[in-house]
Design a protein around this motif. Structure first.
Motif, PDB file in Angstrom:
ATOM      1  N   LEU A   1       0.845  -1.184   0.000  1.00 23.12           N
ATOM      2  CA  LEU A   1       0.000   0.000   0.000  1.00 23.12           C
ATOM      3  C   LEU A   1       0.888   1.243   0.000  1.00 23.12           C
ATOM      4  O   LEU A   1       1.712   1.420   0.902  1.00 23.12           O
ATOM      5  N   THR A   2       0.751   2.081  -1.015  1.00 20.11           N
ATOM      6  CA  THR A   2       1.371   3.399  -0.972  1.00 20.11           C
ATOM      7  C   THR A   2       0.330   4.320  -0.346  1.00 20.11           C
ATOM      8  O   THR A   2      -0.698   4.634  -0.953  1.00 20.11           O
ATOM      9  N   ALA A   3       0.587   4.676   0.920  1.00 18.31           N
ATOM     10  CA  ALA A   3      -0.418   5.391   1.704  1.00 18.31           C
ATOM     11  C   ALA A   3      -0.448   6.869   1.339  1.00 18.31           C
ATOM     12  O   ALA A   3       0.494   7.404   0.744  1.00 18.31           O
ATOM     13  N   THR A   4      -1.532   7.529   1.723  1.00 14.16           N
ATOM     14  CA  THR A   4      -1.647   8.979   1.520  1.00 14.16           C
ATOM     15  C   THR A   4      -0.756   9.699   2.538  1.00 14.16           C
ATOM     16  O   THR A   4      -0.331   9.107   3.538  1.00 14.16           O
ATOM     17  N   ASP A   5      -0.498  10.976   2.295  1.00 23.71           N
ATOM     18  CA  ASP A   5       0.244  11.798   3.262  1.00 23.71           C
ATOM     19  C   ASP A   5      -0.648  11.961   4.504  1.00 23.71           C
ATOM     20  O   ASP A   5      -1.714  12.584   4.421  1.00 23.71           O
TER      21      ASP A   5
END
Ligand code: NAD
Length: 342
Positions: A257-261
Motif C-alpha cells: 500500500l502506498t499510503a496517503t500523506d
C-alpha cells in the motif's frame, strides 16, 4: 444536542482553519465561547475575522469556568504548562501535538484526567480524514495480506530558528502524523530505537541557527518502531532535504500500500498486489478536504453520547510516549521500551 462550550487558546497561524471549521461546518456540536492568546492583539485579530468572537485572557479561559473544553493551539514549548493547567482545572482538552515535552508531564496529565474523568485528545485529527481511514481499511481488510512493516520519510526544508526551536524540529513537529497513521495501520508500538544527529555544520548547514545543532531537536532522525503485533516500521524525519516530500509505504505478505500523506485529509491510496501497476483505491466518504477541528467535533459527540472518542486518552498517551522515546533513544543511543498499551 447541547453544544460543547469550547475555548481556543493560542491564536497564531493554525487557529485560522480551526476557527473557520469550528464556527462553520462543525458548529452543530460546538460553540466557541472565547478565544485567548498571550498577545491579546492576536486574539482580537482572529475574533474580528470570525464574526466577533469573545476575547478573554488565558487565565480566565482556564480558571474562569467559561468553557467545558479547551483547544490548545499554542506552540510545543508552552504545552507542558498549559495542558497540565487545563486538566487540573477540570476541563476537557484537545491539544495540538505534542501533548507535552516530557514523560513526567504526560503521565501527570494522564493521572489527573483519569481521576477526574477528563477527556484528553491530541492532534493530528487527520487520522479521522478519508485518506488515513481508507488506508487503515485497506490493511484491516487483508487486501495486502499479513502486514510486515512500513517505511516512511518525512522531509521538510526549514532551517529557521522558529521551526527548529519553537516547533522542535521535524521529528516532534511532523512525525506525529506518520506515527499516528502507522499505529492505526499496524497497531501499538512496544519499543523504539533511534539514531539522530544535529544539522551538519558544513555546506548549507553552516548558516543554521544554534538550535538546529542540538540533540533536543535533531535535523535528522532515523527510527525503528517495533509494533506489538510483530510488524516493524522505519521512519526518517529530516529538515535537510530540498522540500516537503512525505512518503509512507506499508508492505504486506500479499501486496503493498502506498499510503496517503497522513498530514492531509484526502489523497490517493494505491495498492499493488501481484499486478504490474498500482491501483488507486477510492476514498471512503467524509472529511476528504481540510477538516482540521474534526477531532474536536468528534470529542464533542463522544462526551455528549458518553462513548469513546476516536482520539482517546490512551491514544494520546501512547503516541506521545512513542514520539518522546524517539528523541530519548537518539540522545542515549539505546532502545527504549514503551509502557503505554496504546
Ligand atoms: N502552522 C501550521 O501549519 C500548523 C499545522 C498543524 C499543527 N500546528 C501546530 O499548532 C500549534 C500552533 O502552531 P501555529 O503555527 O499556529 O503557531 P504560532 O506561533 O503561529 O501561534 C501560536 C500562538 O500561541 C500564542 N501563545 C504562546 N504561548 C501561549 C500561552 N502560554 N498561552 C496562550 N497563548 C500562547 C502565541 O502568542 C501565538 O499567537 C503548534 O503545536 C503546531 O505544531 C501548526
Amino acid at each position: 444536542m447541547s453544544k460543547l462550550r469550547v475555548g481556543i487558546l493560542g491564536c497564531g497561524q493554525i487557529s485560522s482553519i480551526y476557527l473557520k471549521n469550528l464556527t462553520g461546518i462543525f458548529s452543530d456540536r460546538i460553540e466557541v465561547v472565547g478565544i485567548a492568546d498571550v498577545i491579546r492583539e492576536s486574539a482580537e485579530k482572529r475574533a474580528a475575522e470570525y464574526g466577533g468572537l469573545r476575547v478573554i485572557s488565558p487565565d480566565e479561559m482556564i480558571e474562569g469556568r467559561v468553557c467545558d473544553s479547551i483547544v490548545n493551539l499554542t506552540p510545543a514549548p508552552a504545552h507542558d504548562v498549559t495542558n497540565l493547567r487545563i486538566v487540573e482545572a477540570g476541563l476537557h482538552l484537545y491539544s495540538e501535538k505534542p501533548l507535552a515535552l516530557s514523560m513526567d508531564v504526560v503521565k501527570r496529565i494522564d493521572e489527573v484526567a483519569r481521576s477526574r474523568g477528563i477527556r484528553v485528545a491530541v492532534a493530528p485529527d487527520t487520522l479521522l480524514g478519508a485518506g488515513v481511514r481508507t488506508c487503515a481499511e485497506v490493511v484491516r481488510s487483508g487486501r495486502i495480506g499479513a502486514p510486515v512493516g512500513s517505511l516512511g520519510f518525512i522531509s521538510v526544508k526549514r532551517f529557521d530558528e522558529r521551526y527548529m526551536n519553537v516547533f522542535r524540529g521535524p521529528w516532534l513537529d511532523l512525525a506525529p502524523y506518520h506515527v499516528g497513521a502507522i499505529i492505526s495501520y499496524l497497531g501499538p508500538i512496544g519499543a523504539v530505537s533511534a539514531i539522530s544527529r544535529p544539522a551538519r555544520a558544513d555546506g548549507e548547514g553552516a548558516s543554521l541557527p544554534e538550535s538546529a545543532r542540538t540533540m533536543e531537536n535533531p535535523a535528522l532522525t532515523g527510527v525503528v518502531l517495533e509494533h506489538r503485533g510483530g510488524a516493524i516500521s522505519t521512519l526518517l524525519a529530516s529538515s535537510e532535504t530540498w522540500a516537503y516530500v512525505p512518503t509512507l509505504v506499508v508492505h504486506g505478505s500479499l501486496g503493498t500500500l502506498t499510503a496517503t500523506d497522513p498530514n492531509m485529509f484526502g489523497g490517493v491510496p494505491r495498492v499493488r498486489s501481484g499486478k504490474e501497476s498500482e491501483e488507486a483505491v477510492e476514498l471512503l466518504p467524509d472529511f476528504r478536504e481540510n477538516s482540521r477541528g474534526v477531532g474536536v467535533w468528534d470529542l464533542a459527540g463522544a462526551i455528549h453520547e458518553s462513548r469513546p472518542a476516536v482520539l482517546t486518552n490512551e491514544a494520546a498517551l501512547h503516541a506521545t510516549e512513542v514520539l518522546l522515546a524517539g528523541i530519548e533513544s537518539g540522545k542515549a543511543g539505546r532502545r527504549v521500551s514503551i509502557e503505554s498499551p496504546g
